[in-house]
Design a protein around this motif. Sequence first.
Motif, PDB file in Angstrom:
ATOM      1  N   LEU A  49      44.698  35.732  42.595  1.00  0.00           N
ATOM      2  CA  LEU A  49      45.270  34.820  41.623  1.00  0.00           C
ATOM      3  C   LEU A  49      44.360  33.618  41.468  1.00  0.00           C
ATOM      4  N   GLY A  50      44.399  33.013  40.296  1.00  0.00           N
ATOM      5  CA  GLY A  50      43.612  31.809  40.052  1.00  0.00           C
ATOM      6  C   GLY A  50      43.659  31.462  38.582  1.00  0.00           C
ATOM      7  N   PRO A  51      43.277  30.243  38.245  1.00  0.00           N
ATOM      8  CA  PRO A  51      43.273  29.821  36.840  1.00  0.00           C
ATOM      9  C   PRO A  51      42.213  30.572  36.039  1.00  0.00           C
ATOM     10  N   ASN A  52      42.266  30.442  34.733  1.00  0.00           N
ATOM     11  CA  ASN A  52      41.244  31.049  33.873  1.00  0.00           C
ATOM     12  C   ASN A  52      39.867  30.530  34.273  1.00  0.00           C
ATOM     13  N   GLY A  53      38.893  31.438  34.325  1.00  0.00           N
ATOM     14  CA  GLY A  53      37.535  31.044  34.681  1.00  0.00           C
ATOM     15  C   GLY A  53      37.286  30.926  36.165  1.00  0.00           C
ATOM     16  N   ALA A  54      38.276  31.320  36.997  1.00  0.00           N
ATOM     17  CA  ALA A  54      38.116  31.179  38.444  1.00  0.00           C
ATOM     18  C   ALA A  54      37.162  32.212  39.028  1.00  0.00           C
TER      19      ALA A  54
END
Length: 371
Positions: A49-54
């Motif tokens: 999991l992670g934000p966009n662009g991670a």
Amino acid sequence: MSTPAPITSPRATGHPDAPMLDAHLVVDRGTFRLDLELRVEAGEVVALLGPNGAGKTTALRTLAGLEPLSDGHITLGGADLDRPTQRIWLPTERRPIGVVFQDYLLFPHLSAVDNVAFGPRRHGVDRRTAREQATSWLHRMGLAEHARRKPRQLSGGQAQRVALARALAVNPALLLLDEPLAALDARTRLDTRAELQRHLGEHTGATLLVTHDPLDALVLADRLIIVEEGRMVQEGDAATITARPRTDYVARLVGLNLYRGRADGPTVRVGDGFPLTVADRLDGDVFVAFPPSAVALHPSRPDGSPRNTWPATITGIQRHGDNLRIQLDGPIGVAADITPLAAAQLHLVPGQPVWAAVKATETRVYPASPG
């Protein structure tokens, strides 16, 4: 480049404790650098999991062989798939990996059974046997009656199951799921998530799930890895991650207000030195967390109230489930959840000054250093 050894189990290579997937993914792309270590056991489901662009999609693409590593390694079942320092790289079609993409990418001109049979055929299985295996997989997925249908004749949930069957039909050592439920509507997503959970429980290989949806991760995965700016920032099971978030992204993911500060016994100074009274006595760098539901709002400074009270200004009001999520600015930024009735009684509007209060017993404090 040299050819890797055939894929075998870790035990066959003399490493009984080796995970099914052992990878150090290093990818340099201009100003972005992915530097991520992954270990996934056989039968384990791990969610990224992670934000966009991670870097989640980059990680998946390197594992699938769609993008080469700059450094590091990918070892699956004890055999190297990608190790730049030794000039080893195995093409995508030769990797024992199944992939379910976000948009499924079924072949539009092929029936469901031929879509599923494509994987075994690619691995050298004869046409008749491949179709028999594909038919068996469609039966397991509850799609036997849809075997002759083309993708355009399938619902979203049915197409997702065909894509999963196609990925599993090659008996992959590693199953990669790229936002597998994102294209579904809310009701179909609920039913398909439950079916996917059952199928993943039966998969004997390693599974890596890339998702933006925390519910997908919490329901489907045994372990979560949080990635931000190309690096792992937190790892653990769902209980650990939700109880002790370590970044703002994770705090938002699990719905908590989170602050980093300096503890001196029952007082933690956060932000520009704002003191919060907490229930636990710690010293040094800590995180303080509490849910939005723990924040009470008052039109004026309350008397005989919790020791944590401060003036704030409403900066936003949004619907959040059955409640309203109130965003507040002040000595610390905070989110508060209140009922629509309470909001109406307080006549809350953006720009309005209020007083916020949090009981010390509602706070959770833990060391800022992992472990």
